[in-house]
Design a protein around this motif. Sequence first.
Motif, mmCIF file in Angstrom:
data_model
loop_
_atom_site.group_PDB
_atom_site.id
_atom_site.type_symbol
_atom_site.label_atom_id
_atom_site.label_comp_id
_atom_site.label_asym_id
_atom_site.label_seq_id
_atom_site.Cartn_x
_atom_site.Cartn_y
_atom_site.Cartn_z
ATOM 1 N N SER A 316 -27.096 10.100 22.871
ATOM 2 C CA SER A 316 -28.098 10.916 23.560
ATOM 3 C C SER A 316 -27.686 11.280 24.983
ATOM 4 N N TYR A 317 -26.781 10.503 25.577
ATOM 5 C CA TYR A 317 -26.360 10.795 26.952
ATOM 6 C C TYR A 317 -25.581 12.110 27.047
ATOM 7 N N LEU A 318 -25.131 12.627 25.913
ATOM 8 C CA LEU A 318 -24.411 13.903 25.909
ATOM 9 C C LEU A 318 -25.333 15.090 25.702
ATOM 10 N N SER A 319 -26.595 14.838 25.421
ATOM 11 C CA SER A 319 -27.529 15.902 25.061
ATOM 12 C C SER A 319 -28.313 16.402 26.273
ATOM 13 N N PRO A 320 -28.276 17.699 26.575
ATOM 14 C CA PRO A 320 -29.079 18.222 27.681
ATOM 15 C C PRO A 320 -30.575 18.110 27.428
ATOM 16 N N MET A 321 -30.980 18.072 26.144
ATOM 17 C CA MET A 321 -32.399 17.966 25.846
ATOM 18 C C MET A 321 -32.971 16.639 26.313
ATOM 19 N N ARG A 322 -32.166 15.584 26.257
ATOM 20 C CA ARG A 322 -32.634 14.287 26.740
ATOM 21 C C ARG A 322 -33.021 14.365 28.213
ATOM 22 N N TYR A 323 -32.181 14.999 29.014
ATOM 23 C CA TYR A 323 -32.418 15.043 30.458
ATOM 24 C C TYR A 323 -33.574 15.976 30.799
ATOM 25 N N LEU A 324 -33.716 17.068 30.062
ATOM 26 C CA LEU A 324 -34.869 17.940 30.280
ATOM 27 C C LEU A 324 -36.151 17.227 29.884
ATOM 28 N N ASN A 325 -36.131 16.507 28.764
ATOM 29 C CA ASN A 325 -37.292 15.743 28.313
ATOM 30 C C ASN A 325 -37.686 14.686 29.344
ATOM 31 N N GLU A 326 -36.718 13.918 29.808
ATOM 32 C CA GLU A 326 -36.993 12.861 30.789
ATOM 33 C C GLU A 326 -37.543 13.446 32.096
ATOM 34 N N ALA A 327 -36.953 14.555 32.545
ATOM 35 C CA ALA A 327 -37.398 15.157 33.797
ATOM 36 C C ALA A 327 -38.820 15.697 33.675
ATOM 37 N N LEU A 328 -39.121 16.373 32.562
ATOM 38 C CA LEU A 328 -40.469 16.898 32.358
ATOM 39 C C LEU A 328 -41.492 15.773 32.267
ATOM 40 N N GLN A 329 -41.144 14.706 31.563
ATOM 41 C CA GLN A 329 -42.074 13.590 31.446
ATOM 42 C C GLN A 329 -42.319 12.932 32.798
ATOM 43 N N SER A 330 -41.292 12.847 33.623
ATOM 44 C CA SER A 330 -41.437 12.210 34.932
ATOM 45 C C SER A 330 -42.392 12.989 35.831
ATOM 46 N N VAL A 331 -42.213 14.314 35.895
ATOM 47 C CA VAL A 331 -43.028 15.099 36.834
ATOM 48 C C VAL A 331 -44.383 15.486 36.253
ATOM 49 N N VAL A 332 -44.457 15.745 34.954
ATOM 50 C CA VAL A 332 -45.704 16.205 34.344
ATOM 51 C C VAL A 332 -46.636 15.048 34.021
ATOM 52 N N VAL A 333 -46.092 13.969 33.463
ATOM 53 C CA VAL A 333 -46.921 12.856 32.996
ATOM 54 C C VAL A 333 -47.031 11.746 34.030
#
Length: 368
Positions: A316-333
């Motif tokens: 998962s560390y190679l996937s850009p979706m992981r980092y977008l998901n984590e960033a959105l969850q951090s700021v939105v939730v």
Amino acid sequence: MARMSLDTETIPDTAPPKGRAFLSLFKALGRGWLRDRSQVFFTILLPLMFMVLLSSVFGSTGDSASRILAVGDVPVLEGADADDFDVASAPDLDKALALLREGEADAAVVQDGDTVLVYPSPTSSTSGAIAAGNLSALVDDVNVEVLSAAAPGEPVLRTEVEEADGGSLRPIQYLAPGILAWGIAISGVFGAAGTIVDWKRDKLLRRLRLTPASVSTFLGAKVSVNLVVAIAQTAVFLAVAALGFGLELSAWTWFAAPLVLLGTLAFLAIGVVIGGIAKTSPGAAGLSNLVTMPMAFISGAFFPLALSPEWVQTLSYLSPMRYLNEALQSVVVYGEPPTAVLPQIGFLAVFAAVVALISWKTFKFDEL
């Protein structure tokens, strides 16, 4: 026949300014996107359908209590709210784990002195992670009550969660950022890949060389349309999640906009690479699915990564979706400031730049 003069000084300059050409192309491409029903479906409706489906599966439309199996004596559960926890007893840990595998509970709890051991359900990943998070919050509440009545010191209880993640979240709080990240991914990858194949088939980019508008102006207008669509997609998705499913938005939710723009650039770059490889529209769609669907499952978009096998977590560390998901969850939730997601921003920026460079070096304007 008299020869026509080719003196450039006598030929009026009819080429429109770059700004006017860009605006005209932007409007034309935007209208084309709105008229393409498949684009509207995959960009707006499909992510919303997944949110409705997954939210219904994980029970986000109600405030159902987490089903907990207490193994032996678990004093910490004595103060549990019946609205949050539905507690049942299990004779031993082996029996509790067997019930978890059968989907009969969300988590099992064992209390050994000052340690509360939590075992989330392996068959219902999201509900197991939510139950583990709520149990951790319960332990924290008990510690606060104890410390308020005694001298300050270390908490008397500590929680150990085996392979659990997600925090104290309702299902929609966890699912919404992941599905939004997945929606941004399919919009960028599918949109770019399919469009590139159509352009090559119709030899559109080669024909542009015969018009006043440059290829760079055309591509810039196309990318700008995709960025505007991504912002609209995000606004609609978050509004539906908040108003229809009770998603609680933080004060930093506005920062989802630049994150989505950066993520869109990364996924557009992937789509351009796929469009350069694919020969037909069905081929582009197949390759896009081959990239986006596995990426969603290894990026924590649909269930907590901590409950995945170790090799999946590593991949998962190679996937850009992981980092977008984590960033959105951090700021939105979680309501964390932009500084908390700088690592995710850095990865997305580097990934977009590297893949864009690869696509630029390998792209061919027309089929040979």
